[in-house]
Design a protein around this motif. Structure first.
Motif, mmCIF file in Angstrom:
data_model
loop_
_atom_site.group_PDB
_atom_site.id
_atom_site.type_symbol
_atom_site.label_atom_id
_atom_site.label_comp_id
_atom_site.label_asym_id
_atom_site.label_seq_id
_atom_site.Cartn_x
_atom_site.Cartn_y
_atom_site.Cartn_z
ATOM 1 N N GLY A 1 0.799 -1.249 -0.104
ATOM 2 C CA GLY A 1 -0.015 0.262 0.120
ATOM 3 C C GLY A 1 0.731 1.192 0.024
ATOM 4 O O GLY A 1 0.639 2.317 -0.750
ATOM 5 N N LEU A 2 1.994 1.244 0.651
ATOM 6 C CA LEU A 2 2.845 2.387 0.860
ATOM 7 C C LEU A 2 3.805 2.496 -0.409
ATOM 8 O O LEU A 2 3.798 3.526 -1.059
ATOM 9 C CB LEU A 2 3.873 2.476 1.949
ATOM 10 C CG LEU A 2 3.210 2.613 3.288
ATOM 11 C CD1 LEU A 2 4.478 2.222 4.483
ATOM 12 C CD2 LEU A 2 2.899 3.907 3.530
ATOM 13 N N ILE A 3 3.887 1.314 -1.237
ATOM 14 C CA ILE A 3 4.587 1.705 -2.503
ATOM 15 C C ILE A 3 3.637 2.166 -3.281
ATOM 16 O O ILE A 3 4.171 3.097 -4.176
ATOM 17 C CB ILE A 3 5.069 0.084 -2.735
ATOM 18 C CG1 ILE A 3 5.957 -0.459 -1.866
ATOM 19 C CG2 ILE A 3 5.497 0.134 -4.310
ATOM 20 C CD1 ILE A 3 7.403 0.010 -2.126
ATOM 21 N N TRP A 4 2.353 1.757 -3.494
ATOM 22 C CA TRP A 4 1.419 2.684 -4.343
ATOM 23 C C TRP A 4 1.445 3.947 -4.199
ATOM 24 O O TRP A 4 1.404 4.832 -5.167
ATOM 25 C CB TRP A 4 -0.018 1.914 -4.259
ATOM 26 C CG TRP A 4 -0.270 0.595 -5.041
ATOM 27 C CD1 TRP A 4 -0.204 -0.522 -4.497
ATOM 28 C CD2 TRP A 4 -0.335 0.432 -6.121
ATOM 29 N NE1 TRP A 4 -0.469 -1.537 -5.473
ATOM 30 C CE2 TRP A 4 -0.432 -1.080 -6.809
ATOM 31 C CE3 TRP A 4 -0.271 1.284 -7.550
ATOM 32 C CZ2 TRP A 4 -0.629 -1.262 -7.778
ATOM 33 C CZ3 TRP A 4 -0.568 0.803 -8.864
ATOM 34 C CH2 TRP A 4 -0.801 -0.615 -8.832
ATOM 35 N N VAL A 5 1.602 4.514 -2.858
ATOM 36 C CA VAL A 5 1.369 6.000 -2.583
ATOM 37 C C VAL A 5 2.832 6.510 -3.091
ATOM 38 O O VAL A 5 2.636 7.787 -3.428
ATOM 39 C CB VAL A 5 1.355 6.094 -0.967
ATOM 40 C CG1 VAL A 5 1.537 7.365 -0.779
ATOM 41 C CG2 VAL A 5 0.001 5.542 -0.746
ATOM 42 N N ARG A 6 3.841 5.787 -2.935
ATOM 43 C CA ARG A 6 5.051 6.437 -3.264
ATOM 44 C C ARG A 6 5.620 6.171 -5.009
ATOM 45 O O ARG A 6 6.717 6.314 -5.143
ATOM 46 C CB ARG A 6 6.148 6.025 -2.536
ATOM 47 C CG ARG A 6 6.123 6.334 -0.977
ATOM 48 C CD ARG A 6 5.990 7.871 -0.758
ATOM 49 N NE ARG A 6 6.792 8.759 -1.432
ATOM 50 C CZ ARG A 6 7.970 9.066 -1.059
ATOM 51 N NH1 ARG A 6 8.510 8.549 0.266
ATOM 52 N NH2 ARG A 6 8.773 9.750 -1.792
#
Ligand code: ADP
Ligand code: GLC
Length: 502
Positions: free
Chosen positions: A239-244
């Protein structure tokens, strides 16, 4: 541009896997391109004893945090022209304990390390060691140092720190420094209020913190950069990878082509290169067979494995396939690796049953690894996931054809043999995480070795010619630093995108 690498490992001082190799070779390659790179790593007790003669004491400073004041001693040496600082502070670093120890103790020591790194940089900037040196970019690696981008974020309004940028390289997403909240509190680290961290409940996850706060991030192959967006590989941080995503790229690792050269490798008995490997290389196989007490047989295909023995590397599902290959063909096997005792034991059972043609060495030896790369015909890398993988790169450089599972950097670097008209390939590739795939693909490789020797040798020749140097990746890292510096100006990371997870 001044770049400080901050890492738990750097070869030759401390290495348990590829992270050590990368931090041991990328800084020099960047220096060759005019970047002023230095490295800061912990001084582990055994490293202090082993490299005692090479280390010079540089300076001392007191470091204050909530749990008390620590004395931090900095030592320095130079490796291939790269200044390397070692941080010693008892009881965390400088006493017992190599790179990784107990999971709780490791979280506590690396939180401490990341904090002490910031005070050490301040000291370096004030000229504590020669001329003042203050970095433009902090380049951190994996969970051990992933807190640093957050600490930098917290310092962004302090004089001197405003323009410093951070870059996080993810070498392995499966190790994250989970639930470090207590240690962060003890160290007096302020709350991590990045909305995406809060939303995804990762405020105590050290790698998650790094992903949220680093100005730019990368992993070590393009394929793995894609994989990390999905739960199978993202390990809860997808999820954080998608955000970044806009700040995240894949940059393939390189290797030190000078040090890893079969023509000059001091660890192998019979040097060879791409012009004479057809006659010279086999001498290394014969020597290795003697060393391992296997039958000396130039015509027996020798399968090699050099690997950490952990779940990631797929050894468990490999064992039944290997057993079948050993039972049905004249292949020999050599395994060198250490890690999880259960997996080590599983591998050992192969030698118990096939002692005359299989050697399983539980341990770590750089020189023996080189002799395996130079003597084996095939190198098996059946990883479940592989962010990049250096084993297959070194194998190809040494003319041992890799047999790999199609994932991450393995997929990006090994071209599957085409036994049609195309006459291409640098190895043998399979997809499924199962022993049948290992068995079938090894049989295919062994048949090629026996029945299509000219094709096999052309593949060896092709793979030995590939340039895996850091030349291209260094350019990509420099661009990443440049873009991080753009983002770094006046500090703020992108605190937006709440809920952008698909
Ligand atoms: P990882 O970092 O996941 O372990 P890589 O393929 O990137 O995988 O790097 C592994 C490195 O460690 C290679 O240089 C390999 O030769 C080396 N290595 C792994 N296990 C051993 C061992 N038991 N003895 C010597 N070298 C090893
Ligand atoms: C990690 C990965 C490996 C990679 C290495 C260096 O340990 O498992 O695939 O090559 O880091 O980046």
């Amino acid at each position: 541009m001044r770049v400080l690498f901050i890492s738990a490992e750097m070869a030759p001082f401390a290495k348990t896997g590829g992270l050590g190799d990368v931090v041991g070779s990328l800084p020099r390659a960047l220096r060759d391109k005019g970047i002023d790179v230095r490295v800061l790593m912990p001084l582990y007790g055994p490293v202090k004893s082993l490299f005692h003669d090479q280390l010079d004491y540089a300076f001392w400073h007191p470091f204050h945090r909530r749990s008390g004041t620590a004395d931090v001693y900095i030592h320095v040496t130079e490796q291939d022209g790269v200044p390397v600082y070692f941080l010693e502070s008892w009881p965390f670093f400088g006493a017992g304990g190599y790179v990784y120890t107990d999971v709780n103790w490791d979280r506590e020591r690396f939180v401490f390390f990341s904090q002490a790194v910031m005070s050490t940089i301040r000291e370096l900037g004030q000229g504590a060691h020669g001329d003042p040196w203050f970095p433009d970019v902090l380049h951190v690696h994996d969970w051990h140092t992933a807190l640093v981008p957050f600490l930098l974020h917290e310092s962004r309004f302090s004089p001197g720190w405003e323009d410093v940028a951070s870059v996080l390289t993810i070498h392995n997403m499966a190790y994250q420094g989970w639930e470090a909240g207590g240690y962060l509190w003890m160290g007096g680290v302020p709350g991590r209020h990045h909305p995406d961290l809060v939303y995804q409940e990762k405020t105590d996850n050290l790698l998650g913190i790094g992903i949220a706060y680093a100005h730019k991030l990368n992993t070590v192959s393009p394929r793995h950069a894609t994989e990390l967006h999905y739960p199978r590989f993202g390990e809860g941080l997808e999820g954080l990878i998608w955000v970044r995503d806009p700040d995240f790229v894949g940059i393939l690792n390189g290797i030190d082509m000078q040090r890893l050269d079969p023509a000059t490798d001091p660890h192998i008995a019979h040097p060879y290169d791409v012009t004479n490997f057809r006659t010279e290389r086999v001498k290394n196989k014969l020597a290795l067979q003697v060393e391992l007490s296997l039958e000396q047989n130039a015509g027996a295909p020798l399968i090699g494995i050099v690997s950490r023995m952990v779940e990631q590397k797929g050894m468990d599902f490999t064992v039944p396939g290997l057993r079948r290959v050993l039972a049905e063909t004249n292949a020999q096997l050599v395994v060198l690796g250490t890690g999880d005792p259960a997996i080590e034991q599983h591998m050992r059972t192969i030698e118990w049953d096939f002692g005359w043609k299989a050697r399983v060495i539980v341990g770590y030896s750089g020189p023996l690894a080189q002799r395996i790369y130079a003597g084996a015909d095939l190198m098996l890398v059946p990883s479940r996931y592989e962010p990049c993988g250096l084993t297959q790169l070194v194998a190809m450089r040494y003319g041992a054809l890799p047999v790999v599972r199609e994932t991450g950097g393995l997929a990006d670097t090994v071209v599957n043999y085409d036994n049609g008209a195309a006459d291409e390939g640098t190895g043998f590739v399979f997809q499924w995480e199962e022993s049948g795939a290992v068995y079938g693909t090894l049989r295919w490789a062994i048949n090629t070795y026996h029945q299509r020797r000219a094709v096999f040798e052309r593949m060896q020749q092709r793979s030995m010619r590939i340039d895996w140097s850091w030349d291209r990746p260094t350019g990509q890292y420099i661009s990443l630093y440049d873009s991080a510096l753009q983002r770094g100006r006046r500090g703020l990371v992108n605190l937006t995108s709440l809920g952008k997870v698909p």
